[in-house]
Scaffold this active site. Structure first.
Site, PDB file in Angstrom:
ATOM      1  N   GLU A   1       0.832  -1.191   0.000  1.00 14.22           N
ATOM      2  CA  GLU A   1       0.000   0.000   0.000  1.00 14.22           C
ATOM      3  C   GLU A   1       0.871   1.248   0.000  1.00 14.22           C
ATOM      4  O   GLU A   1       1.951   1.279   0.592  1.00 14.22           O
ATOM      5  CB  GLU A   1      -0.926  -0.015   1.218  1.00 14.22           C
TER       6      GLU A   1
ATOM      7  N   CYS B   1       3.333   8.691   1.014  1.00 14.37           N
ATOM      8  CA  CYS B   1       3.808   7.833   2.097  1.00 14.37           C
ATOM      9  C   CYS B   1       4.219   6.500   1.476  1.00 14.37           C
ATOM     10  O   CYS B   1       3.377   5.715   1.049  1.00 14.37           O
ATOM     11  CB  CYS B   1       2.690   7.667   3.129  1.00 14.37           C
TER      12      CYS B   1
ATOM     13  N   CYS C   1       6.808  -6.441   7.942  1.00 18.73           N
ATOM     14  CA  CYS C   1       7.759  -5.760   8.826  1.00 18.73           C
ATOM     15  C   CYS C   1       8.074  -6.659  10.012  1.00 18.73           C
ATOM     16  O   CYS C   1       7.199  -7.350  10.520  1.00 18.73           O
ATOM     17  CB  CYS C   1       7.154  -4.444   9.326  1.00 18.73           C
TER      18      CYS C   1
ATOM     19  N   CYS D   1       6.036  -3.903  16.519  1.00 13.15           N
ATOM     20  CA  CYS D   1       5.415  -2.929  17.424  1.00 13.15           C
ATOM     21  C   CYS D   1       3.979  -3.375  17.715  1.00 13.15           C
ATOM     22  O   CYS D   1       3.233  -3.734  16.813  1.00 13.15           O
ATOM     23  CB  CYS D   1       5.442  -1.537  16.798  1.00 13.15           C
TER      24      CYS D   1
ATOM     25  N   CYS E   1       0.770  -1.667  15.871  1.00 11.84           N
ATOM     26  CA  CYS E   1       0.817  -1.331  14.442  1.00 11.84           C
ATOM     27  C   CYS E   1       0.302  -2.463  13.559  1.00 11.84           C
ATOM     28  O   CYS E   1       0.560  -3.634  13.825  1.00 11.84           O
ATOM     29  CB  CYS E   1       2.264  -1.001  14.061  1.00 11.84           C
TER      30      CYS E   1
ATOM     31  N   CYS F   1      -1.788   6.505   9.648  1.00 11.54           N
ATOM     32  CA  CYS F   1      -0.579   5.928  10.242  1.00 11.54           C
ATOM     33  C   CYS F   1      -0.858   4.596  10.906  1.00 11.54           C
ATOM     34  O   CYS F   1      -1.801   4.458  11.672  1.00 11.54           O
ATOM     35  CB  CYS F   1      -0.013   6.848  11.314  1.00 11.54           C
TER      36      CYS F   1
END
Ligand code: SAH
Length: 349
Positions: free
Chosen positions: A90, A103, A110, A114, A117, A331
């Site tokens: 994305e 962005c 990833c 975290c 997220c 975010c």
């Protein structure tokens, strides 16, 4: 197949040398790609037909496939793009009064883990190449027919876990003979890989650094961000201090407000204490809900009180305006998908 977008201008010159082509040919191709924005070798009409044919057999060229495109009420556009190997990423375009900001995603999945997220829900499958990052910019510019003036490497992935490709990407889009996106308009965000912050400090490039801090002390940061076990806050602060000293640049600290976790006034005071003495400012980010995680957004009043406390302590602080929350484009809401695993469950809400 190699991508023609993988090369900085210097690397393209090297590459053309190996092909037995003259140096200025590389410069011509670079300008066609990023100055003229052409999407095929055929259009490069100052190259011989033979060379155009040869290049098209060696390099992939042209925009990525746009699988879906969602437009938010605030004008933000989230693209789901297909990679050459079939995976999906994305990328999000935000429209500001000062320009258009993209962005960019740096990894497929990833590994930073975290807790709050969405991007880490899929473990890292692989790094994106420089060309795949460049092509996010080109594809969106082509689709919208508008220039992108700002880039934030804040999509899925940890850019400093894909350091070399990200730096090549920055050099390609920054090049004056190309897209010429000003270094000061480019921001790389990291969860705090200290060894790479040190490297970044000595790159001699003017792009910006943002740090995803999100906690005022190690106890809370340990719970939220596994990276803190490897690089605790004292060490992180030292790296940032060195970076600021070496580059003379101001650093941004990103701080998500999580209800009942890191949003008390005493946390604001600890945060101020941590940042004091650094040329930096705090960007407070309202938390965006991620179904799979249990965290909640802090109340409006709490956010205001937190901000006021930082202001009272003479900190530079801004409250981030959210973009594209209605399309899960804000975010921490971006995700990557593996081959074949299309976005059904996620988008059909
Ligand atoms: N890995 C890099 C780049 C990602 S930037 C980094 O950590 O900085 C994406 C930013 O959004 C990071 O600051 C991240 O911590 C933050 N974020 C993650 N999940 C979020 C959420 N649900 N709501 C708001 N911000 C979030």
């Amino acid at each position: 197949m190699k991508s023609i977008y993988d090369y900085t201008q210097e690397q393209m010159i090297e590459e053309f040398k190996e092909l037995g082509e003259k140096k200025f040919r590389a410069t011509q191709v670079f300008e066609w790609l990023y100055r003229q924005n052409v999407q095929s070798f055929e259009q490069m009409n100052n190259l011989s037909l033979d060379l155009r044919e040869k290049l098209s057999q060696i390099y992939q060229i042209g925009p990525m496939k746009i699988e879906t495109k969602q437009v938010s009420q605030d004008g933000t556009i989230k693209y789901l793009l297909q990679l050459e190997d079939g995976g999906f990423i994305e990328t999000v375009l935000m429209v500001h009064d000062y320009g258009r900001s993209l962005c960019v995603t740096s990894q497929l999945g990833c590994n930073m883990g975290c807790r709050f997220c969405a991007s880490g829900l899929l473990k890292k499958q692989r790094n994106l190449t420089a060309g795949e990052m460049v092509n996010q910019v080109l594809t969106v510019m082509q689709d919208t027919q508008e220039r992108i003036s700002h880039v934030v490497v804040m999509g899925t992935g940890e850019p400093f876990d894909n350091y070399d490709a990200v730096m090549d990407f920055v050099r390609i889009i920054n090049h004056p003979k190309g897209l010429a996106i000003g270094a000061r308009h480019i921001t790389i965000s990291t969860c705090g890989l200290c060894h790479q912050i040190e490297r970044y400090a000595s790159e001699g490039i003017q792009s910006n650094l943002a740090i995803s801090l999100h906690a005022p002390n190690n106890e809370i940061r340990d719970q939220l961000m596994p990276i803190n076990k490897r690089y605790p806050m004292e060490q992180l602060r030292q790296s940032i201090e060195n970076y600021i000293q070496q580059t003379n640049r101001r650093v941004t600290f990103e701080y998500i407000l999580l209800k009942g976790v890191n949003d008390e006034l005493k946390h604001a005071r600890q945060l101020a204490h941590y940042i004091r003495g650094l040329n930096a400012y705090v960007n407070l980010i309202p938390y965006n809900a991620v179904d799979e995680h249990g965290y909640q957004q802090s109340d409006k009043g709490t956010v205001e009180a937190f901000k006021s406390e930082l202001l009272r302590l003479k900190m530079n602080v801004t409250l981030r305006k959210e973009h594209g929350r209605d399309i899960d484009g804000a975010c921490g809401q971006l995700r990557a998908m593996k081959v074949g695993e299309q976005h059904a469950s996620h988008h059909e809400k």
